[in-house]
Enzyme design. Sequence first.
Site, PDB file in Angstrom:
ATOM      1  CE  LYS A  54       8.833  -3.358 -13.676  1.00 32.59           C
ATOM      2  NZ  LYS A  54       7.641  -4.240 -12.899  1.00 32.59           N
ATOM      3  CG  ASN A  83      11.701  -1.522  -3.148  1.00 31.50           C
ATOM      4  OD1 ASN A  83      11.468  -2.121  -2.003  1.00 31.50           O
ATOM      5  ND2 ASN A  83      11.414  -0.059  -3.123  1.00 31.50           N
ATOM      6  CG  LEU A  98      -1.957  -1.078   1.012  1.00 30.14           C
ATOM      7  CD1 LEU A  98      -2.983  -0.799   2.135  1.00 30.14           C
ATOM      8  CD2 LEU A  98      -3.000  -1.003  -0.213  1.00 30.14           C
ATOM      9  CE1 TYR A 128       9.478   0.034 -13.798  1.00 29.63           C
ATOM     10  CE2 TYR A 128       9.471   1.069 -16.010  1.00 29.63           C
ATOM     11  CZ  TYR A 128       8.974   0.216 -14.786  1.00 29.63           C
ATOM     12  OH  TYR A 128       7.572  -0.287 -15.403  1.00 29.63           O
ATOM     13  NE  ARG A 179       9.032  12.455 -19.078  1.00 30.20           N
ATOM     14  CZ  ARG A 179       8.018  11.739 -19.081  1.00 30.20           C
ATOM     15  NH1 ARG A 179       7.207  12.128 -17.888  1.00 30.20           N
ATOM     16  NH2 ARG A 179       7.702  10.746 -19.532  1.00 30.20           N
ATOM     17  N   GLY A 197      -0.465   1.562  -4.089  1.00 29.07           N
ATOM     18  CA  GLY A 197      -1.652   0.961  -4.159  1.00 29.07           C
ATOM     19  C   GLY A 197      -2.936   1.326  -3.197  1.00 29.07           C
TER      20      GLY A 197
HETATM   21  N1  UFG Z   1       4.342  13.993 -21.505  1.00 29.04           N
HETATM   22  C1  UFG Z   1       4.277  15.412 -21.618  1.00 29.04           C
HETATM   23  N2  UFG Z   1       3.916  16.198 -20.784  1.00 29.04           N
HETATM   24  C2  UFG Z   1       3.667  15.835 -19.309  1.00 29.04           C
HETATM   25  C3  UFG Z   1       3.753  14.393 -19.344  1.00 29.04           C
HETATM   26  C4  UFG Z   1       4.296  13.517 -20.235  1.00 29.04           C
HETATM   27  O1  UFG Z   1       4.671  15.937 -22.452  1.00 29.04           O
HETATM   28  O2  UFG Z   1       3.158  16.333 -18.313  1.00 29.04           O
HETATM   29  C5  UFG Z   1       5.042  13.337 -22.432  1.00 29.04           C
HETATM   30  C6  UFG Z   1       6.200  12.497 -22.190  1.00 29.04           C
HETATM   31  O3  UFG Z   1       7.360  13.433 -22.463  1.00 29.04           O
HETATM   32  C7  UFG Z   1       6.226  11.257 -23.168  1.00 29.04           C
HETATM   33  C8  UFG Z   1       4.572  10.992 -23.579  1.00 29.04           C
HETATM   34  O4  UFG Z   1       3.867  12.202 -22.877  1.00 29.04           O
HETATM   35  O5  UFG Z   1       6.585  11.636 -24.431  1.00 29.04           O
HETATM   36  C9  UFG Z   1       4.131   9.861 -22.617  1.00 29.04           C
HETATM   37  O6  UFG Z   1       4.716  10.183 -21.227  1.00 29.04           O
HETATM   38  P1  UFG Z   1       4.167   9.242 -19.979  1.00 29.04           P
HETATM   39  O7  UFG Z   1       4.930   9.714 -18.694  1.00 29.04           O
HETATM   40  O8  UFG Z   1       2.642   9.174 -19.996  1.00 29.04           O
HETATM   41  O9  UFG Z   1       4.573   7.698 -20.362  1.00 29.04           O
HETATM   42  P2  UFG Z   1       6.078   7.309 -20.817  1.00 29.04           P
HETATM   43  O10 UFG Z   1       6.001   7.048 -22.384  1.00 29.04           O
HETATM   44  O11 UFG Z   1       7.276   8.005 -20.283  1.00 29.04           O
HETATM   45  O12 UFG Z   1       6.270   6.209 -19.915  1.00 29.04           O
HETATM   46  C10 UFG Z   1       5.766   4.805 -20.238  1.00 29.04           C
HETATM   47  C11 UFG Z   1       5.294   4.047 -18.965  1.00 29.04           C
HETATM   48  C12 UFG Z   1       6.616   3.786 -18.193  1.00 29.04           C
HETATM   49  C13 UFG Z   1       7.731   3.098 -19.233  1.00 29.04           C
HETATM   50  C14 UFG Z   1       8.104   4.146 -20.140  1.00 29.04           C
HETATM   51  C15 UFG Z   1       8.708   3.396 -21.205  1.00 29.04           C
HETATM   52  O13 UFG Z   1       4.551   4.703 -18.402  1.00 29.04           O
HETATM   53  O14 UFG Z   1       6.292   2.759 -17.209  1.00 29.04           O
HETATM   54  O15 UFG Z   1       6.734   4.131 -20.986  1.00 29.04           O
HETATM   55  O16 UFG Z   1       9.597   4.374 -21.969  1.00 29.04           O
HETATM   56  F1  UFG Z   1       8.718   2.879 -18.517  1.00 29.04           F
END
Ligand code: UFG
Length: 328
Positions: free
Chosen positions: A143, A90, A33, A139, A280, A36
């Site tokens: 995995k 973890n 938790l 991360y 980012r 979760g």
């Molecule tokens: N993004 C924005 N603004 C935000 C948040 C995200 O522009 O406020 C962009 C990110 O830069 C990215 C896209 O939206 O290009 C998607 O971002 P997310 O954070 O939603 O997801 P990610 O692609 O970064 O992450 C996903 C999974 C992770 C995994 C990763 C692999 O959630 O668990 O893909 O690269 F590790």
Amino acid sequence: MKVLVPGGAGYIGSHTVLELIDRGYEVVVLDNLQKGHRKAVDCEFVQADLLDKDKVSEILKEHKVEAVIHFAANSLVGESMERPDSYFRNNDVGGLNLLDAMKENGVKYLVFSSTAATYGEPENIPILETDPTIPTNPYGETKLVFEKIMKWYDKAFGIKHMILRYFNVAGAHSSGRIGEDHDPETHLIPLVLKTALGIREDIRLFGTDYDTEDGTCIRDYIHVTDLADAHILALENMVSKNRSNIYNLGNGNGFSVKQIIDAAREVTGCSIKTVNTDRRPGDPPVLIASSEKIQKELEWSPKFNDINTIIDSAWKWHKENPKGFNDK
Ligand code: UFG
């Protein structure tokens, strides 16, 4: 069949638990938790941590568990760059404890929640399961390490595994009972919808100068219920064929950040203010899955392959539960 679900109180775990129960499985959720939500679980529940191996072994024995679907992990890319120590502990030490407890109790089947982050910066699009795995963050590495550990536990101890490498998961359960609720929220779709609701003022575009059509990153979005369905197909195939395997899970379609925001404008009818900001760190420009293998071998077929439908399902959850599970 009795299934243990570590991390079953989290976003993807809780959706899989509901599907398992609907299909007549007996389920026991194990969750510490930390992330979760207790309210997301409506079945047998034990609060425990995978770092406590004796407790995990005791749970497997007491509940006569026959298979495990394992979601319990730290899963934020950015956080993993700052805290590789807690990510390896973890995700890998915790995972090893789970495998050892399974070995002690003769539990032979494990479905594992892996990630597109195992591929790093892909050379080919769409990405195949056989493509190189060179993670660009801790991360993804945690995995990948666990994937390798499972391979050797299969060879030595006969513990079979199904590795599911997910791309971008979104949406919520059609009943409205559960949905996505992270604290802090970092994912694009929930943040965009919170902006539509006025909980956030704007959504930041992380980089508008990528080598893509509109300059923003492209991702492959998969509905959480389609993903849950894939876990059950994987479990059933592993048990009936007594074999291990690995599958990508996405829809095979890419959407840019700007396209997601436009789709959200259409679904919500809200304007949704955007602000251009820097890239980012660690974001690959394009991630699109080839899910052909799972479609062919397990006859998995996504029911939500339209992006507006995926966003609409998330929108219903956020509109009805703007404070997530605190509204329940
Ligand atoms: N993004 C924005 N603004 C935000 C948040 C995200 O522009 O406020 C962009 C990110 O830069 C990215 C896209 O939206 O290009 C998607 O971002 P997310 O954070 O939603 O997801 P990610 O692609 O970064 O992450 C996903 C999974 C992770 C995994 C990763 C692999 O959630 O668990 O893909 O690269 F590790």
